[in-house]
Design a protein around this motif. Sequence first.
Motif, PDB file in Angstrom:
ATOM      1  N   UNK A   7       0.660  -1.326  -0.185  1.00 45.47           N
ATOM      2  CA  UNK A   7      -0.130  -0.180  -0.201  1.00 45.47           C
ATOM      3  C   UNK A   7       0.726   0.995  -0.161  1.00 45.47           C
ATOM      4  N   UNK A   8       1.595   1.663   0.696  1.00 43.52           N
ATOM      5  CA  UNK A   8       2.245   2.459   1.108  1.00 43.52           C
ATOM      6  C   UNK A   8       3.607   2.231  -0.124  1.00 43.52           C
ATOM      7  N   UNK A  11       1.476   4.477  -2.911  1.00 43.68           N
ATOM      8  CA  UNK A  11       1.128   5.351  -2.174  1.00 43.68           C
ATOM      9  C   UNK A  11       2.449   6.458  -3.143  1.00 43.68           C
ATOM     10  N   UNK A  12       3.775   5.862  -2.552  1.00 47.17           N
ATOM     11  CA  UNK A  12       4.782   7.202  -3.348  1.00 47.17           C
ATOM     12  C   UNK A  12       5.582   6.727  -4.345  1.00 47.17           C
ATOM     13  N   UNK A  14       2.541   6.645  -6.672  1.00 48.64           N
ATOM     14  CA  UNK A  14       1.798   7.637  -7.314  1.00 48.64           C
ATOM     15  C   UNK A  14       2.549   9.410  -6.968  1.00 48.64           C
ATOM     16  N   UNK A  15       3.034   9.158  -5.308  1.00 50.52           N
ATOM     17  CA  UNK A  15       3.666  10.786  -5.283  1.00 50.52           C
ATOM     18  C   UNK A  15       4.861  10.596  -6.105  1.00 50.52           C
ATOM     19  N   UNK A  16       5.179  10.310  -6.247  1.00 48.56           N
ATOM     20  CA  UNK A  16       6.788  10.768  -7.426  1.00 48.56           C
ATOM     21  C   UNK A  16       6.266  11.477  -8.693  1.00 48.56           C
ATOM     22  N   UNK A  18       2.885  11.757  -9.232  1.00 45.47           N
ATOM     23  CA  UNK A  18       2.572  13.176  -9.210  1.00 45.47           C
ATOM     24  C   UNK A  18       2.951  14.559  -9.557  1.00 45.47           C
ATOM     25  N   UNK A  19       4.757  14.479  -8.562  1.00 42.31           N
ATOM     26  CA  UNK A  19       5.506  15.426  -8.401  1.00 42.31           C
ATOM     27  C   UNK A  19       5.895  15.511 -10.013  1.00 42.31           C
TER      28      UNK A  19
ATOM     29  N   UNK B 139      -3.753   5.490   3.472  1.00 39.13           N
ATOM     30  CA  UNK B 139      -3.857   6.092   2.232  1.00 39.13           C
ATOM     31  C   UNK B 139      -5.171   5.063   1.569  1.00 39.13           C
ATOM     32  N   UNK B 183      -3.498  16.983  -4.921  1.00 39.40           N
ATOM     33  CA  UNK B 183      -3.807  16.379  -6.111  1.00 39.40           C
ATOM     34  C   UNK B 183      -2.032  15.598  -5.709  1.00 39.40           C
ATOM     35  N   UNK B 184      -1.262  16.265  -5.464  1.00 40.72           N
ATOM     36  CA  UNK B 184       0.276  15.121  -4.294  1.00 40.72           C
ATOM     37  C   UNK B 184      -0.213  14.010  -4.109  1.00 40.72           C
ATOM     38  N   UNK B 310      11.925  14.434  -3.557  1.00 44.27           N
ATOM     39  CA  UNK B 310      11.539  12.084  -4.410  1.00 44.27           C
ATOM     40  C   UNK B 310      11.733  12.009  -3.487  1.00 44.27           C
ATOM     41  N   UNK B 322       6.549  19.834  -1.239  1.00 41.84           N
ATOM     42  CA  UNK B 322       6.104  19.353  -2.461  1.00 41.84           C
ATOM     43  C   UNK B 322       5.081  20.581  -2.773  1.00 41.84           C
TER      44      UNK B 322
END
Lengths: 650, 379
Positions: A7-8, A11-12, A14-16, A18-19, B139, B183-184, B310, B322
């Motif tokens: 899961x995490x 999520x990470x 996905x964050x990357x 989107x970043x 999450x 969004x992030x 990142x 961010x």
Amino acid sequence: MKRTTKDTEGSHRQFGRRSLFVGGLFLATGAVLSARMRYLQVERADDFRLLAEENRINIRLLPPARGLIFDRGGVLLAANEQNYRVTLVREDAGDVDAVLAELGRIVTLDLVALERARAEIARRPPFVPVTIADRLSWAEISAIAVNAPALPGITPEVGLSRIYPMGADLAHVVGYVGPVSDYYLEQTGDTDPVLQIPDFQVGRYNIEARMEGVLRGQAGTKRVEVNAGGRVMRELTRDPPNPGDDLQLTIDAGLQNYVEARLSGESAGAVVMDCENGEILALGSTPTFDPNLFVRGISTAAWNSLNNDRYRPLANKATQGTYPPGSTYKMIVALAALEAGVITPEETVFCPGHMDVGDRRFHCWSRGGHGRVNLVESISQSCDVYFYELAQRVGIEAMSAMAKRLGCGVRHDLPLSGIAEGLAPTMQWKMQNRGAGWVVGDSLNASIGQGFVLTSPLHLAVMTARLATGREIVPTIIRSINGINQLPDPAPDLGLAPQHLDLVQRGMWQVNNDRRGTAYSSRVEVADYAIAGKTGTSQVRNITAAERASGVIANADLPWERRDHALYVGYAPYDKPRYACSVIVEHGGGGAAVAAPIARDILLRAQLGEVPSPALYPANQRRDIERMHRELPILRSPPVPTGRTVRSQA
Amino acid sequence: MSFLEYNVKFTPTGWRKILYLNWPLIVLLIAVAGVGFLMLTSVAGGRIGRWAEPQLERFALGFVLMLIVAMVPIWFWRNVSALAFGLSILLLLFVEFFGTVGMGAQRWIDLGFMRLQPSELTKITLVMVLAAYYDWLDVGKKSRLLYVLIPLVVIAIPVALTLRQPDLGTALLLLIGGGAVMFLAGVHWAYFAGVIAAGVGAVFAVFTSRGTDWQLLQDYQYRRIDTFLNPSNDPLGAGYHITQSQIALGSGGWTGRGFMEGTQSRLNFLPEKHTDFIFTTLAEEFGFVGASSLLVLYLLILVFCISIALSLRDRFAALLVMGIAVAFFLYFAVNMAMVMGLAPVVGVPLPLVSYGGSAMLVLMVAFGLVQSAHVHRPR
């Protein structure tokens, strides 16, 4: 990383993603900004640079100094005077009222102007100087300068303003300048940017107006850098103004002063010309006015008093005023008849005091008649009946043609505001303007300068000059512009037979020098200065038969505006003509009694260059002449020529 | 993840933390602030004391604050996020009732040495509280409607308060900044699509409502929009700022007119030349080269922020960094777009360059948080 669950981790990731997406947006925006920057700063740089310059640079006009006007001898007739004024800058003054109060203790302030200045101060941005007082004397401006520490924000300034040192004497020649009005702009269609300068003055009357193009000059410019508020930061460049050209007139200031003084007290006009080249030496019109009043902005009261005056001080009687010339017209008729060959010098006409034509009786001024008179006698004694006879023989067309040949009934082009055309009538003229046919009586009236005939003193002076010289003298008043000669070429011959001219001239000589001559009392005793001339008395009313029967009413008993005009034309010296002169005294009475003495004094003054001595006059008149000259309001010390004359000599 | 789960063994402690700061980022911040001092000197006509010196003092104060914030572990900041946000909302409420109004917008509290604008503070605390929220949130629940509504309410409170000031610019920045954090954090993209669609509808509604009795914006706000859409309509009135700033920018050309040679700013044609429009002076005096250099510096700061984010494993820290990057980006992008005529004139300063205390201190504290996240990252 203890808890690395799926899961995490997801999520990470996905964050990357989107970043990085957001980072991509950052870069894209950066690219857009950069492209816009490039567009503005590189592609359109020139446009914007120009706009920035337009923002920053103001062009200020610098007024040109107006050309000066001199007389023929270099006497200043129109000058530019340093004009001292004080201005106030609000932001420097601090307490405006206190500063104005302090200023009021030092110099006398005009309350109306002060109120206007206060309103101006309140309206304008704080750094703009506002004029508080104008036309201060040197003493006042010094007092202000000395007290400067107590007057924050007050600055003495100097500008140029027009001044006419000869004052009223030349109002009808030089004219005056005045502010630029909307009316002026509309009338002239003048778009010279110099007119936008605050307080700029333009010629409004006579030579000042008609020679505006020469006198004005061209504005200079200074480019100044201004900030967004309009405050001048510094001067960038300066293109100095081109001063106007100086004018030299044909006028003789001393003679002009004498003429004005001699005419004063009458409503009159006079012209003195140089017979040889047509230069106008004096152009008098009384009453007159002070042109300096108009420069300063004439008050309504003063304007009304000038405008409503029955003697019309604002009208230039010498060039604008037209009058029936009376007997001064007779030389024209005589010459027309001689040239037409309808009369010989010896032939006489019997004058019983009147002539009957049809059912009308035409009178001679001499009720008893002149008896038998020939041409010379008819001029010297001014016999009307003789000229009635000539009129019938020669006809109006020949008379008027001769009048025009001698300069009457035509427009003389002088740079003055009012120039009358006058009238030498013809049959066609009458039909067109009066809708009636010409009758013989009209010719008879015209032959003695009555009826439809109209002339101005300028016409008569030109006529006299042409009679005296036989040449086609053209009047002129501008001698030089900036030192460049403007005088016309020598005048051509008129083509008149010399013996005919000689007869007329002899008649004119007898007017002043023959015992029976109408102006014998206005003779000059010294032959070198002898005058030849002609008197004229023109009626402004019809004398009725009833009035004739009961006795014509004496002029003195009539109201002023119904009295006769007094006229005289003459030239001197007789044997070598140099000066021609015409005088008209409106409703003055008889030409011999009123106009001739004035013309004699003027002609003597012109010949001598100074106030004539009593010795030149007949013995019995000397005491009166001396007293008259003592009381005459002339300049006792003649006007002083300035150093600028040399440059103006052609 | 929480701080208890960190492997703190390798986290530097004490003064050694200074060595672990992200020094290139600090150098970039100093460079940008240096550009600011230079331009503030120029617009003051060469006088350093007018704006540059007070700005330098604030930068020094901000720099110290940044270091202090950086020394404190990032998990402490996460724990005080809600508190900080609450405090900034209280300040917003305080200025709503007791603040001083200047220039029609931007209410502040006078602290004596500077004027504090709570709305500037809120830009960062909102990011903090949202980052903390998503750190706390399981999450799996992030895209559920209820858990999407909670952050929306959190965003709506400061947005509503700044709109009341009225400060449309800050309100929009808060909205976009908050939305960016969501969004992030991974909220489902469909929500954003919906919001964008709704936004288009709202714009339509705003324009339709004009002149009717349910008009949505103030008249002056409509005028600003008009001016933005066509500045040449009214070059001396409402469009004056835009026209003059474009003239200044454009007249710079490739390399500019030289230091203190910009006529537009020196002669006061530029509005607000030391605050919101300072970029035009830079562009006028140093041209395309100078202006794009500053843009590159800003973008480099963002690059460093993204790379830090990142590298982080902590969800709060990553979102915070961010979020701060987005807020910072919005500052300069909106400001530059505004002076270049790409966006309406809204009161947004050029970060670290414009004269003004609140934005400077808040940004330095924000970069302190970034540094804290960087120093205390897991190794």
